[in-house]
Motif scaffolding. Sequence first.
Motif, PDB file in Angstrom:
ATOM      1  N   VAL A  45       0.836  -1.198   0.000  1.00 40.79           N
ATOM      2  CA  VAL A  45       0.000   0.000   0.000  1.00 40.79           C
ATOM      3  C   VAL A  45       0.869   1.246   0.000  1.00 40.79           C
ATOM      4  O   VAL A  45       0.662   2.188  -0.761  1.00 40.79           O
ATOM      5  CB  VAL A  45      -0.951   0.015   1.220  1.00 40.79           C
ATOM      6  CG1 VAL A  45      -1.649   1.361   1.334  1.00 40.79           C
ATOM      7  CG2 VAL A  45      -1.976  -1.105   1.098  1.00 40.79           C
ATOM      8  N   GLN A  46       1.900   1.238   0.867  1.00 41.39           N
ATOM      9  CA  GLN A  46       2.791   2.386   0.937  1.00 41.39           C
ATOM     10  C   GLN A  46       3.552   2.563  -0.371  1.00 41.39           C
ATOM     11  O   GLN A  46       3.765   3.676  -0.833  1.00 41.39           O
ATOM     12  CB  GLN A  46       3.771   2.209   2.100  1.00 41.39           C
ATOM     13  CG  GLN A  46       3.092   2.273   3.473  1.00 41.39           C
ATOM     14  CD  GLN A  46       4.036   1.923   4.602  1.00 41.39           C
ATOM     15  OE1 GLN A  46       5.195   1.603   4.364  1.00 41.39           O
ATOM     16  NE2 GLN A  46       3.545   1.973   5.820  1.00 41.39           N
ATOM     17  N   ASN A  47       3.948   1.430  -0.979  1.00 46.80           N
ATOM     18  CA  ASN A  47       4.692   1.511  -2.235  1.00 46.80           C
ATOM     19  C   ASN A  47       3.848   2.136  -3.327  1.00 46.80           C
ATOM     20  O   ASN A  47       4.308   2.981  -4.092  1.00 46.80           O
ATOM     21  CB  ASN A  47       5.131   0.102  -2.671  1.00 46.80           C
ATOM     22  CG  ASN A  47       6.182  -0.482  -1.738  1.00 46.80           C
ATOM     23  OD1 ASN A  47       6.877   0.269  -1.064  1.00 46.80           O
ATOM     24  ND2 ASN A  47       6.280  -1.799  -1.701  1.00 46.80           N
ATOM     25  N   LEU A  48       2.576   1.695  -3.417  1.00 52.17           N
ATOM     26  CA  LEU A  48       1.703   2.230  -4.448  1.00 52.17           C
ATOM     27  C   LEU A  48       1.479   3.720  -4.247  1.00 52.17           C
ATOM     28  O   LEU A  48       1.342   4.472  -5.196  1.00 52.17           O
ATOM     29  CB  LEU A  48       0.367   1.479  -4.441  1.00 52.17           C
ATOM     30  CG  LEU A  48       0.428   0.023  -4.922  1.00 52.17           C
ATOM     31  CD1 LEU A  48      -0.926  -0.642  -4.748  1.00 52.17           C
ATOM     32  CD2 LEU A  48       0.865  -0.061  -6.376  1.00 52.17           C
ATOM     33  N   GLN A  49       1.443   4.146  -2.980  1.00 56.27           N
ATOM     34  CA  GLN A  49       1.243   5.556  -2.705  1.00 56.27           C
ATOM     35  C   GLN A  49       2.471   6.387  -3.074  1.00 56.27           C
ATOM     36  O   GLN A  49       2.401   7.602  -3.128  1.00 56.27           O
ATOM     37  CB  GLN A  49       0.901   5.746  -1.224  1.00 56.27           C
ATOM     38  CG  GLN A  49      -0.479   5.197  -0.855  1.00 56.27           C
ATOM     39  CD  GLN A  49      -0.742   5.264   0.633  1.00 56.27           C
ATOM     40  OE1 GLN A  49       0.175   5.450   1.419  1.00 56.27           O
ATOM     41  NE2 GLN A  49      -1.997   5.095   1.019  1.00 56.27           N
ATOM     42  N   GLN A  50       3.591   5.712  -3.321  1.00 50.32           N
ATOM     43  CA  GLN A  50       4.791   6.442  -3.711  1.00 50.32           C
ATOM     44  C   GLN A  50       4.706   6.934  -5.148  1.00 50.32           C
ATOM     45  O   GLN A  50       5.466   7.803  -5.551  1.00 50.32           O
ATOM     46  CB  GLN A  50       6.023   5.542  -3.560  1.00 50.32           C
ATOM     47  CG  GLN A  50       6.349   5.191  -2.112  1.00 50.32           C
ATOM     48  CD  GLN A  50       7.592   4.330  -2.028  1.00 50.32           C
ATOM     49  OE1 GLN A  50       8.564   4.577  -2.731  1.00 50.32           O
ATOM     50  NE2 GLN A  50       7.565   3.320  -1.180  1.00 50.32           N
ATOM     51  N   PHE A  51       3.799   6.369  -5.943  1.00 47.57           N
ATOM     52  CA  PHE A  51       3.656   6.793  -7.326  1.00 47.57           C
ATOM     53  C   PHE A  51       2.773   8.033  -7.404  1.00 47.57           C
ATOM     54  O   PHE A  51       1.723   8.105  -6.766  1.00 47.57           O
ATOM     55  CB  PHE A  51       3.043   5.670  -8.167  1.00 47.57           C
ATOM     56  CG  PHE A  51       3.880   4.423  -8.212  1.00 47.57           C
ATOM     57  CD1 PHE A  51       5.133   4.446  -8.793  1.00 47.57           C
ATOM     58  CD2 PHE A  51       3.419   3.239  -7.662  1.00 47.57           C
ATOM     59  CE1 PHE A  51       5.916   3.297  -8.836  1.00 47.57           C
ATOM     60  CE2 PHE A  51       4.187   2.087  -7.700  1.00 47.57           C
ATOM     61  CZ  PHE A  51       5.446   2.117  -8.281  1.00 47.57           C
ATOM     62  N   HIS A  52       3.191   8.999  -8.190  1.00 54.53           N
ATOM     63  CA  HIS A  52       2.394  10.214  -8.351  1.00 54.53           C
ATOM     64  C   HIS A  52       2.669  10.815  -9.725  1.00 54.53           C
ATOM     65  O   HIS A  52       3.718  10.558 -10.345  1.00 54.53           O
ATOM     66  CB  HIS A  52       2.728  11.225  -7.248  1.00 54.53           C
ATOM     67  CG  HIS A  52       4.192  11.578  -7.169  1.00 54.53           C
ATOM     68  ND1 HIS A  52       4.776  12.516  -7.992  1.00 54.53           N
ATOM     69  CD2 HIS A  52       5.189  11.089  -6.382  1.00 54.53           C
ATOM     70  CE1 HIS A  52       6.068  12.613  -7.715  1.00 54.53           C
ATOM     71  NE2 HIS A  52       6.353  11.753  -6.740  1.00 54.53           N
ATOM     72  N   GLU A 112      -5.771  -1.402 -11.193  1.00 50.74           N
ATOM     73  CA  GLU A 112      -6.711  -2.487 -11.479  1.00 50.74           C
ATOM     74  C   GLU A 112      -6.718  -3.529 -10.365  1.00 50.74           C
ATOM     75  O   GLU A 112      -7.318  -4.589 -10.511  1.00 50.74           O
ATOM     76  CB  GLU A 112      -6.349  -3.149 -12.809  1.00 50.74           C
ATOM     77  CG  GLU A 112      -6.407  -2.204 -13.996  1.00 50.74           C
ATOM     78  CD  GLU A 112      -6.027  -2.882 -15.295  1.00 50.74           C
ATOM     79  OE1 GLU A 112      -6.906  -3.519 -15.893  1.00 50.74           O
ATOM     80  OE2 GLU A 112      -4.853  -2.782 -15.691  1.00 50.74           O
ATOM     81  N   ASN A 113      -6.039  -3.234  -9.260  1.00 53.40           N
ATOM     82  CA  ASN A 113      -5.998  -4.169  -8.138  1.00 53.40           C
ATOM     83  C   ASN A 113      -6.954  -3.696  -7.044  1.00 53.40           C
ATOM     84  O   ASN A 113      -7.883  -2.945  -7.309  1.00 53.40           O
ATOM     85  CB  ASN A 113      -4.565  -4.282  -7.607  1.00 53.40           C
ATOM     86  CG  ASN A 113      -3.951  -2.905  -7.344  1.00 53.40           C
ATOM     87  OD1 ASN A 113      -4.666  -1.911  -7.198  1.00 53.40           O
ATOM     88  ND2 ASN A 113      -2.635  -2.839  -7.292  1.00 53.40           N
ATOM     89  N   ASP A 114      -6.706  -4.124  -5.803  1.00 57.46           N
ATOM     90  CA  ASP A 114      -7.596  -3.728  -4.705  1.00 57.46           C
ATOM     91  C   ASP A 114      -7.117  -2.473  -3.989  1.00 57.46           C
ATOM     92  O   ASP A 114      -7.554  -2.174  -2.883  1.00 57.46           O
ATOM     93  CB  ASP A 114      -7.752  -4.879  -3.701  1.00 57.46           C
ATOM     94  CG  ASP A 114      -6.413  -5.324  -3.130  1.00 57.46           C
ATOM     95  OD1 ASP A 114      -5.370  -4.764  -3.542  1.00 57.46           O
ATOM     96  OD2 ASP A 114      -6.403  -6.239  -2.283  1.00 57.46           O
ATOM     97  N   GLU A 115      -6.220  -1.727  -4.631  1.00 57.85           N
ATOM     98  CA  GLU A 115      -5.775  -0.454  -4.061  1.00 57.85           C
ATOM     99  C   GLU A 115      -6.954   0.512  -3.982  1.00 57.85           C
ATOM    100  O   GLU A 115      -7.704   0.694  -4.943  1.00 57.85           O
ATOM    101  CB  GLU A 115      -4.663   0.140  -4.923  1.00 57.85           C
ATOM    102  CG  GLU A 115      -4.258   1.556  -4.546  1.00 57.85           C
ATOM    103  CD  GLU A 115      -3.429   1.603  -3.274  1.00 57.85           C
ATOM    104  OE1 GLU A 115      -3.078   2.705  -2.842  1.00 57.85           O
ATOM    105  OE2 GLU A 115      -3.139   0.529  -2.712  1.00 57.85           O
ATOM    106  N   ALA A 116      -7.142   1.141  -2.832  1.00 62.13           N
ATOM    107  CA  ALA A 116      -8.261   2.062  -2.628  1.00 62.13           C
ATOM    108  C   ALA A 116      -7.826   3.506  -2.864  1.00 62.13           C
ATOM    109  O   ALA A 116      -6.651   3.851  -2.724  1.00 62.13           O
ATOM    110  CB  ALA A 116      -8.817   1.913  -1.215  1.00 62.13           C
TER     111      ALA A 116
END
Length: 429
Positions: A45-52, A112-116
């Motif tokens: 979750v933290q990794n995905l939030q690193q993308f911007h 496309e995953n379960d990332e909210a």
Amino acid sequence: MKYLSTWILLVCIVLATVGCNLNEDTNTNLASQEIHNKIQEENEVQNLQQFHLGMTIDKVREVLEANDIEIINEIENTGDSDAWDWGNKSIWTEGISFTFDHDYILYELEYENDEATELGVKAGDKIDLLKEVYGNNYKLYSYDQLVDLGVVISKDLTAEIYEYQMEDHYFRVFVIDSKITSWGISKYKLGTNSPITEDYSQVALHKQDNPVKKKLWEEFQHYRELIHADNNSKYTQILASDRARGLLTLDKLGFFKLSEYEFNQVNKSREELRSVLEHSVVYSGYSSNNEHIIAIISPQSYESESYQEAINLVANQDDEYEFLSYITEQSDERSLLVGLDLKIESTSVQTDEMNIEKIIVSNPDDSNSDTAYFAEELTDVIAKYKRTKMVNNSLKSGEWYALAYDGTLIYDPVITVFLNGEQVVLSRQ
């Protein structure tokens, strides 16, 4: 026998002790695995939030590699070389995709995953939750619109996209059969390279008391009643057809909802008017941002002469028919210069000034086409008839601007206006 019993007892004690140790080790391993999984999930979750948006492609690759996220595909758009996104690059992973511009700067992310999302909406949720959390100030793209834009997310006819205008980007949700399949953020409006230029909060979507719908419906009914009362002028027919077009177009775009009764009545009236407006030279259409576009071209046939009064009334100029006819009459023998008077007005968003990219006039089969422009031949004509010249494709809402195109090989004009990255096809019937 006594010694044998003692030996068996010792063996049992040893086995029991070993068994306990094995159970303890197994339980410890399971607990450790659960903790590891939770930590891994939190890290993901933290990794995905690193993308911007705005990241370089090298930085995205660096973050992916550092977090063991495998790249499964990399592609470059090599389709239509005239398309705005030609040459742009995309990177796909198992649950997220990245799209970069020519400078390899990230401008679009899709999960496309379960990332909210920040407000907790994710794939698998019902569309009702999206509206409850994010509200109704969105633009809805229907399946047909997605096909026209070349953005086909599914062959399912229920496929649609909800687009919200945020502070510095667009937030999009992909939906099939009222269920969210993925979501993403982008620097640009869907299908375009148009940045944040619209205010969706000004557009009342999916509201029965929509003021735009109310105005269009009342005017449609008014002109329809005039037609039925034998006040069947070309002007009345044109306006009735235009208001019907507006109601059907904006209903399809999701600005409001026509009831089944309303839809059938509007559609029937428009079909009835098609044949009587066959030779009309007045075209109109409505954009996805609710802009009303009207174009009048030079009359070129005997049948068009019957539209003289209507043309003058639509343009609110007593000499509009004469002005447009004069442009064609001044053409040299080698080509047919056709005048095109254009007006764009916003019906819901207060916009003082707008910019168009281009106007293409073509045959229905695209066999021949030309770009409408300000021809030098119009300079004296505009001065003579006191018309307005468009400068740098910029125009003020509600004002008419004189253009022209080469109509030598265009026998049945189709007018397409490119406005804010969108193609709006104008119709006369």
